[in-house]
Scaffold this active site. Structure first.
Site, PDB file in Angstrom:
ATOM      1  N   ALA A  13      12.705  -0.638  -8.147  1.00 36.74           N
ATOM      2  CA  ALA A  13      12.128   0.459  -8.932  1.00 36.74           C
ATOM      3  C   ALA A  13      10.887   0.074  -9.734  1.00 36.74           C
ATOM      4  O   ALA A  13      10.365   0.892 -10.481  1.00 36.74           O
ATOM      5  CB  ALA A  13      13.154   1.118  -9.854  1.00 36.74           C
ATOM      6  N   ALA A  14      10.378  -1.157  -9.561  1.00 31.40           N
ATOM      7  CA  ALA A  14       9.093  -1.486 -10.210  1.00 31.40           C
ATOM      8  C   ALA A  14       8.018  -0.546  -9.674  1.00 31.40           C
ATOM      9  O   ALA A  14       7.202  -0.001 -10.432  1.00 31.40           O
ATOM     10  CB  ALA A  14       8.709  -2.941  -9.945  1.00 31.40           C
ATOM     11  N   GLY A  15       8.033  -0.326  -8.367  1.00 36.13           N
ATOM     12  CA  GLY A  15       7.070   0.584  -7.760  1.00 36.13           C
ATOM     13  C   GLY A  15       7.244   2.009  -8.272  1.00 36.13           C
ATOM     14  O   GLY A  15       6.255   2.713  -8.535  1.00 36.13           O
ATOM     15  N   ASP A  16       8.497   2.448  -8.439  1.00 38.22           N
ATOM     16  CA  ASP A  16       8.741   3.806  -8.944  1.00 38.22           C
ATOM     17  C   ASP A  16       8.298   3.932 -10.400  1.00 38.22           C
ATOM     18  O   ASP A  16       7.751   4.968 -10.803  1.00 38.22           O
ATOM     19  CB  ASP A  16      10.228   4.167  -8.822  1.00 38.22           C
TER      20      ASP A  16
HETATM   21  P1  ADP Z   1       6.964  -1.986  -4.804  1.00 41.31           P
HETATM   22  O1  ADP Z   1       8.236  -2.107  -5.596  1.00 41.31           O
HETATM   23  O2  ADP Z   1       6.663  -0.580  -4.396  1.00 41.31           O
HETATM   24  O3  ADP Z   1       6.812  -2.994  -3.705  1.00 41.31           O
HETATM   25  P2  ADP Z   1       5.299  -3.689  -6.483  1.00 41.31           P
HETATM   26  O4  ADP Z   1       6.328  -4.755  -6.320  1.00 41.31           O
HETATM   27  O5  ADP Z   1       3.928  -3.964  -5.972  1.00 41.31           O
HETATM   28  O6  ADP Z   1       5.793  -2.293  -5.873  1.00 41.31           O
HETATM   29  O7  ADP Z   1       5.249  -3.346  -8.051  1.00 41.31           O
HETATM   30  C1  ADP Z   1       4.460  -2.320  -8.573  1.00 41.31           C
HETATM   31  C2  ADP Z   1       3.757  -2.789  -9.831  1.00 41.31           C
HETATM   32  O8  ADP Z   1       4.729  -3.184 -10.806  1.00 41.31           O
HETATM   33  C3  ADP Z   1       2.858  -4.009  -9.636  1.00 41.31           C
HETATM   34  O9  ADP Z   1       1.548  -3.626  -9.273  1.00 41.31           O
HETATM   35  C4  ADP Z   1       2.890  -4.650 -11.018  1.00 41.31           C
HETATM   36  O10 ADP Z   1       1.973  -3.997 -11.879  1.00 41.31           O
HETATM   37  C5  ADP Z   1       4.310  -4.345 -11.482  1.00 41.31           C
HETATM   38  N1  ADP Z   1       5.191  -5.488 -11.141  1.00 41.31           N
HETATM   39  C6  ADP Z   1       6.051  -5.568 -10.089  1.00 41.31           C
HETATM   40  N2  ADP Z   1       6.677  -6.759 -10.047  1.00 41.31           N
HETATM   41  C7  ADP Z   1       6.204  -7.455 -11.105  1.00 41.31           C
HETATM   42  C8  ADP Z   1       6.436  -8.771 -11.653  1.00 41.31           C
HETATM   43  N3  ADP Z   1       7.300  -9.627 -11.061  1.00 41.31           N
HETATM   44  N4  ADP Z   1       5.762  -9.144 -12.769  1.00 41.31           N
HETATM   45  C9  ADP Z   1       4.888  -8.303 -13.369  1.00 41.31           C
HETATM   46  N5  ADP Z   1       4.617  -7.064 -12.915  1.00 41.31           N
HETATM   47  C10 ADP Z   1       5.254  -6.639 -11.808  1.00 41.31           C
END
Ligand code: ADP
Length: 299
Positions: A244-247
């Site tokens: 859910a980082a992407g969400d």
């Molecule tokens: P998805 O989950 O869709 O693959 P990402 O992993 O690229 O998306 O995460 C989306 C955004 O969340 C990243 O561009 C960044 O800003 C933030 N993010 C994700 N993972 C991390 C992390 N380990 N540390 C810091 N920021 C993160």
């Protein structure tokens, strides 16, 4: 306000020692139930980050559907257009093995029944930002993009799960948000291996949409479009579970754009939301509030 057109799922999770082979039975731990679906997750993210959010989607006339709607309403999200229909609520059947590998079966159920003709054009009128993903039928996503465009909203498409996109859909999108893998699928190009390659891919995508954002997890993001281009490093956090980082990022970007933030400030805000979500387990429980994001931004 933010209008999210998309999926709602109940995630059903069981821990297992190892995944069963075809024909085999394994005994797992107690069933756990988590509200999910990219549409619902992004709606919750935007609501916690201060946006007024309305959701359009479909659930079944069953216990999971009622629970999912109640959950959104508890976040202050308007669910009048989340209709309960004669199909099962979407579920994801997830087994998690001792070595941390997930095996997932998704049953889209009611989400697959959201048709273009179900979309009420009036709902798009007051939206500043329309948020779309690819867990509902593609023709519905396209119609939603066109309705958003016609209503003068900013149309944000998160092209997840990864797939190729018809030109007619992209033609109605203002902001495309993709991770590296999704970017490669949309562009029909190999996955970028360096931030430079990711920026080249963002430029390629920006020939088809006014703004392309490629998120790179802990390496941050790159963007390209009519307002220029750039790269933003990620906030330094201790990742625990990047689900859910992407969400969180998409919900944060929608909330910030709806609030009238300029592009680079909106990207920083979204990036902080993604980083915070990565520091906590789970999907919706890990989504941060506006105060938490403000804290990280001022650090
Ligand atoms: P998805 O989950 O869709 O693959 P990402 O992993 O690229 O998306 O995460 C989306 C955004 O969340 C990243 O561009 C960044 O800003 C933030 N993010 C994700 N993972 C991390 C992390 N380990 N540390 C810091 N920021 C993160």
């Amino acid at each position: 306000s933010v209008l999210v057109v998309g999926s709602l799922n109940m995630d059903l999770v069981v821990a297992v020692e190892r995944h069963p082979k075809p024909g085999e039975t394994v005994i797992g731990g107690d069933l756990q139930r988590f509200p999910g679906g990219k549409g619902a997750n992004q709606a919750v993210a935007a609501a916690r980050l201060g946006a007024r959010v309305r959701m359009v989607g479909r659930v079944g006339a069953d216990a999971y559907g009622a629970e999912l709607k109640r959950g959104l309403e508890a976040e202050g999200i308007e669910t009048a257009e989340v209709a309960e229909i004669e199909a099962p609520t979407g579920v994801a059947l997830i087994s998690v093995s001792a070595d941390g590998q997930n095996a997932i079966v998704v049953s889209p159920g009611a989400n697959a029944r959201l048709r273009p003709e179900d979309l009420n054009p009036e709902r798009f009128a007051e939206a500043a930002v329309v948020v779309l993903q690819l867990e509902t039928p593609l023709e519905t996503v396209r119609r939603a993009a066109e309705l958003g465009r016609a209503a003068g909203a900013r149309v944000l498409l998160n092209a997840a799960p990864a797939q190729e996109l018809p030109a007619e859909l992209l033609a109605a999108v203002d902001v495309l948000v993709v991770n590296e893998f999704e970017a490669a699928r949309v562009a029909g190009a190999p996955e970028p291996e360096t931030p430079e390659e990711a920026l080249a891919l963002a430029r390629e995508l920006a020939r088809r949409v006014p703004l392309a954002v490629v998120t790179l997890g802990a390496r941050g993001l790159v963007w390209a479009g009519t307002e220029g281009e750039g790269a933003l490093p990620a906030f330094k956090v201790k990742p625990v579970d990047t689900t859910a980082a992407g969400d969180a990022f998409v919900g944060g970007l929608a909330a910030a754009l709806a609030a009238g933030e300029p592009l680079e400030a909106a990207l920083r805000f979204a990036s902080a939301a993604g980083a915070l979500a990565a520091t906590r387990p789970g999907a919706q429980p890990s989504l941060p509030t506006a105060d938490e994001v403000a804290g990280l931004l001022s650090r």
